[in-house]
Design a protein around this motif. Structure first.
Motif, short mmCIF file in Angstrom:
data_model
loop_
_atom_site.label_atom_id
_atom_site.label_comp_id
_atom_site.label_asym_id
_atom_site.label_seq_id
_atom_site.Cartn_x
_atom_site.Cartn_y
_atom_site.Cartn_z
N LEU A 36 15.66 17.21 -5.46
CA LEU A 36 15.74 18.35 -6.37
C LEU A 36 14.36 19.00 -6.54
O LEU A 36 14.24 20.24 -6.57
CB LEU A 36 16.27 17.86 -7.73
CG LEU A 36 16.76 18.93 -8.70
CD1 LEU A 36 17.80 19.83 -8.08
CD2 LEU A 36 17.32 18.27 -9.97
N ARG A 37 13.32 18.19 -6.62
CA ARG A 37 11.96 18.74 -6.73
C ARG A 37 11.61 19.55 -5.50
O ARG A 37 10.98 20.62 -5.58
CB ARG A 37 10.94 17.60 -6.91
CG ARG A 37 10.97 16.99 -8.29
CD ARG A 37 10.24 15.67 -8.31
NE ARG A 37 8.86 15.78 -7.88
CZ ARG A 37 8.15 14.78 -7.33
NH1 ARG A 37 8.71 13.59 -7.14
NH2 ARG A 37 6.91 14.97 -6.98
N ASP A 38 12.02 19.03 -4.34
CA ASP A 38 11.75 19.73 -3.09
C ASP A 38 12.40 21.11 -3.10
O ASP A 38 11.83 22.08 -2.60
CB ASP A 38 12.34 18.87 -1.95
CG ASP A 38 11.57 19.03 -0.67
OD1 ASP A 38 10.40 19.44 -0.74
OD2 ASP A 38 12.14 18.73 0.39
N ALA A 81 -3.12 17.24 2.75
CA ALA A 81 -2.68 16.34 1.66
C ALA A 81 -1.75 17.06 0.70
O ALA A 81 -1.61 18.29 0.73
CB ALA A 81 -3.89 15.83 0.91
N ILE A 82 -1.14 16.30 -0.17
CA ILE A 82 -0.25 16.88 -1.19
C ILE A 82 -1.06 17.81 -2.09
O ILE A 82 -0.59 18.86 -2.52
CB ILE A 82 0.48 15.76 -1.96
CG1 ILE A 82 1.69 16.30 -2.70
CG2 ILE A 82 -0.42 14.99 -2.89
CD1 ILE A 82 2.69 15.22 -3.09
N PHE A 83 -2.33 17.42 -2.38
CA PHE A 83 -3.25 18.32 -3.11
C PHE A 83 -4.44 18.63 -2.23
O PHE A 83 -5.10 17.73 -1.73
CB PHE A 83 -3.75 17.65 -4.40
CG PHE A 83 -2.70 17.55 -5.46
CD1 PHE A 83 -2.13 18.68 -6.01
CD2 PHE A 83 -2.28 16.31 -5.90
CE1 PHE A 83 -1.14 18.57 -6.99
CE2 PHE A 83 -1.30 16.19 -6.87
CZ PHE A 83 -0.73 17.33 -7.42
N PRO A 110 2.48 13.99 -13.10
CA PRO A 110 3.34 12.93 -13.67
C PRO A 110 4.59 12.66 -12.83
O PRO A 110 5.01 11.50 -12.71
CB PRO A 110 3.72 13.47 -15.06
CG PRO A 110 3.28 14.87 -15.10
CD PRO A 110 2.25 15.08 -14.04
N LEU A 111 5.15 13.70 -12.22
CA LEU A 111 6.36 13.48 -11.41
C LEU A 111 6.02 12.70 -10.14
O LEU A 111 6.78 11.81 -9.71
CB LEU A 111 7.04 14.81 -11.06
CG LEU A 111 7.65 15.58 -12.24
CD1 LEU A 111 8.23 16.91 -11.77
CD2 LEU A 111 8.72 14.76 -12.95
N ILE A 112 4.89 12.99 -9.53
CA ILE A 112 4.47 12.23 -8.34
C ILE A 112 4.20 10.78 -8.74
O ILE A 112 4.60 9.84 -8.05
CB ILE A 112 3.20 12.86 -7.70
CG1 ILE A 112 3.47 14.27 -7.20
CG2 ILE A 112 2.68 11.99 -6.56
CD1 ILE A 112 2.21 15.04 -6.77
N THR A 113 3.52 10.61 -9.85
CA THR A 113 3.18 9.26 -10.31
C THR A 113 4.43 8.42 -10.51
O THR A 113 4.53 7.28 -10.02
CB THR A 113 2.37 9.35 -11.64
OG1 THR A 113 1.20 10.11 -11.38
CG2 THR A 113 2.01 7.98 -12.17
N LYS A 160 0.85 -1.18 0.00
CA LYS A 160 0.00 0.00 0.00
C LYS A 160 0.89 1.23 0.00
O LYS A 160 1.97 1.21 0.61
CB LYS A 160 -0.84 -0.04 1.28
CG LYS A 160 -1.82 1.06 1.49
CD LYS A 160 -1.45 2.26 2.31
CE LYS A 160 -0.55 2.20 3.47
NZ LYS A 160 -0.32 3.52 4.12
N HIS A 161 0.46 2.27 -0.70
CA HIS A 161 1.18 3.55 -0.61
C HIS A 161 0.16 4.65 -0.33
O HIS A 161 -0.91 4.67 -0.92
CB HIS A 161 1.92 3.85 -1.91
CG HIS A 161 2.68 5.15 -1.85
ND1 HIS A 161 3.96 5.23 -1.34
CD2 HIS A 161 2.33 6.41 -2.18
CE1 HIS A 161 4.36 6.48 -1.38
NE2 HIS A 161 3.39 7.21 -1.89
N SER A 162 0.55 5.55 0.55
CA SER A 162 -0.31 6.72 0.80
C SER A 162 0.44 7.96 0.32
O SER A 162 1.66 8.05 0.50
CB SER A 162 -0.59 6.83 2.29
OG SER A 162 -0.95 8.15 2.60
N1 URA Z 1 5.27 10.59 -2.36
C1 URA Z 1 6.27 10.11 -3.13
O1 URA Z 1 6.80 9.04 -2.89
N2 URA Z 1 6.67 10.85 -4.17
C2 URA Z 1 6.11 12.03 -4.50
O2 URA Z 1 6.51 12.63 -5.46
C3 URA Z 1 5.08 12.53 -3.68
C4 URA Z 1 4.66 11.77 -2.62
#
Ligand code: URA
Length: 449
Positions: free
Chosen positions: A167-169, A206-208, A178-181, A81-83
């Motif tokens: 780097l995104r951070d 949440a992230i969004f 797409p980058l999160i995916t 599972k991933h959250s």
């Molecule tokens: N969780 C991750 O593992 N990567 C992301 O980019 C965002 C949330």
């Protein structure tokens, strides 16, 4: 190939080919392409997005930047599972033993606290002695023996994600679908799993925050996983208020222990069971979510799920005596109570602000090298929609630093809203999305009452 031309191509909204993406990401990992050029590429992706094909290619290139675990020596079904991250989310600590107690295998690679959200590894390390840095051999033998391991990402696993995430951070490009995916799926696919369940959160913690973005992310994750024939189900869930009542490492571990013993808060139990039931369906242990709930309830009631947690703790070198007797754990020296100033209802418990406050009290790190104070955090005594009387305690903040407590009082107070009218209650789980389509969760939930 020339990286400047490729950055320009993406900047102008064109699709990068498989070879081009491979060239860029491999070049970055091997340090032949400098960070400043990949930063520009990330920003171009942030604004222009990626096609499904590009997203799948990026996922594959990132997965293959390191080793991909292979558990073929273990004949059972492996599922994880991933959250996408939230406040008070200790689901993994309950889900891994619960699923392992049904005979499925969970090779879980987890993360640490990030921004306002806690990390599974930090919560587990609140248990004295618990080692999350198992070697690959230990991981494999532990998985076979116990049925679940919870470890950290190593340098061998998806190094491209490790570098790109940092780097995104630093370049304000985290919130790109797409980058999160690619980040999530590359890591999960490197675990060598047969199926995946995703908790995609929407709301203030949440992230969004926006629901439509969370839906878009869930669809992109499921669609991309389909490219790899990885059976995947996502559920979109509400992160407006923290999950459960505890926020902070040991407080959350203790709540996970209580939940495994059948005394968990309703929202935490519902979300954990919803995710676990999907895993049981994917692993063909049951045919329906309702049957899954029956199995899960039985595993909790019989004590098998809790016993499995003890086995996991022992495998990782943790002290099982504190798990069996959580009251023996030290508590924070200082506390501050948030009291209601009027009779009414709890109308809001702002997840992000509560998460930020918990981190500032000592539950998080200001920098990677910082230590964590496991005992501090926040306990909620009320949830959104609960009635409250004037003077009643809504939340308690714990810290070992009176200065930190003083500095964060106002912040915590501003995260709690009390109204005279009962507020509308949003569902905890909005929908389930898989390759066959989408369903409102309410219709599935009715199956188990
Ligand atoms: N969780 C991750 O593992 N990567 C992301 O980019 C965002 C949330």
């Amino acid at each position: 190939m020339n990286q400047v031309h490729l950055i320009q191509k993406k900047r102008d909204g064109h699709e990068l080919t498989d070879r081009e993406l491979d060239f860029l990401i491999s070049g970055y990992v091997s340090e032949e392409i400098p960070e400043y050029q990949i930063s520009a590429l990330l920003m171009a992706i942030y604004f222009q997005g990626m096609t499904p094909k590009e997203t799948a290619t990026l996922t594959r290139v990132m997965r293959d930047s390191g080793i991909v675990l292979n558990h073929s020596a273990i004949s059972g079904f492996k599922v994880d599972k991933h959250s996408t991250g939230g406040v008070g989310d200790k689901v993994s600590l309950i889900l891994a033993p619960l699923i392992a107690s049904t005979g499925l295998y969970v090779p879980m690679i987890s993360g640490r606290a990030l921004a306002h959200t806690g990390g599974t590894l930090d919560k587990l390390e609140a248990i004295p002695g618990f080692r999350t840095n198992l070697s690959l051999d230990e991981l494999e033998s532990g998985l076979e023996k116990v049925g679940a391991v919870l470890v950290g990402q190593t340098a061998d696993l998806t190094p491209a994600d490790k570098k790109l995430y940092a780097l995104r951070d630093a370049t304000a490009t985290v919130n790109s679908i797409p980058l999160i995916t690619a980040s999530i799926l590359s890591k999960k696919m490197a675990e060598g799993i047969d199926a995946l369940v995703l908790d995609v959160k929407a709301g203030s913690g949440a992230i969004f925050e926006e629901k439509d973005k969370a839906w878009e992310l869930a669809r992109m994750l499921v669609g991309t996983a389909t490219h790899f024939d990885l059976p995947t189900t996502a559920i979109v869930t509400n992160m407006e208020q923290p999950l459960g009542n505890a926020i902070g490492n040991w407080l959350e571990t203790k709540e996970a222990i209580e939940t495994l013993q059948g005394n968990g808060p309703a929202d935490l139990v519902e979300l954990t069971f919803a995710l676990c039931a999907q895993m049981l369906v994917l692993g063909k242990k049951v045919e329906t979510v309702a049957e899954g709930f029956d199995v899960l309830q039985e595993k909790i009631a019989s004590g098998e799920a809790f016993d499995k947690f003890l086995e996991i703790v022992e495998l990782h070198g943790g002290d099982t005596s504190v798990v069996k007797n959580p009251q023996s754990y030290p508590t924070s020296e200082f506390k501050f109570e948030v009291k209601s100033e009027k009779n009414g209802y709890v109308a809001g418990l702002h997840s992000r602000e509560i998460g930020v406050t918990s981190m500032a009290l000592g539950a998080g790190r200001a920098s990677v090298a910082d230590g964590i104070d496991y005992t501090c955090g926040i306990l909620l005594h009320k949830k959104v929609g609960d009635s409250v009387a004037e003077g009643e305690v809504v939340a308690t903040a714990y810290s070992n630093s009176q200065d930190r407590l003083e500095a964060n009082k106002a912040h915590l107070l501003s995260a709690v809203t009390i109204s005279e009218e009962k507020p509308p209650i949003e569902p905890l789980i909005y929908a389930r999305i898989d390759a066959s389509g989408e369903a409102k969760w309410d219709s599935e939930r009715k199956a188990f009452g």
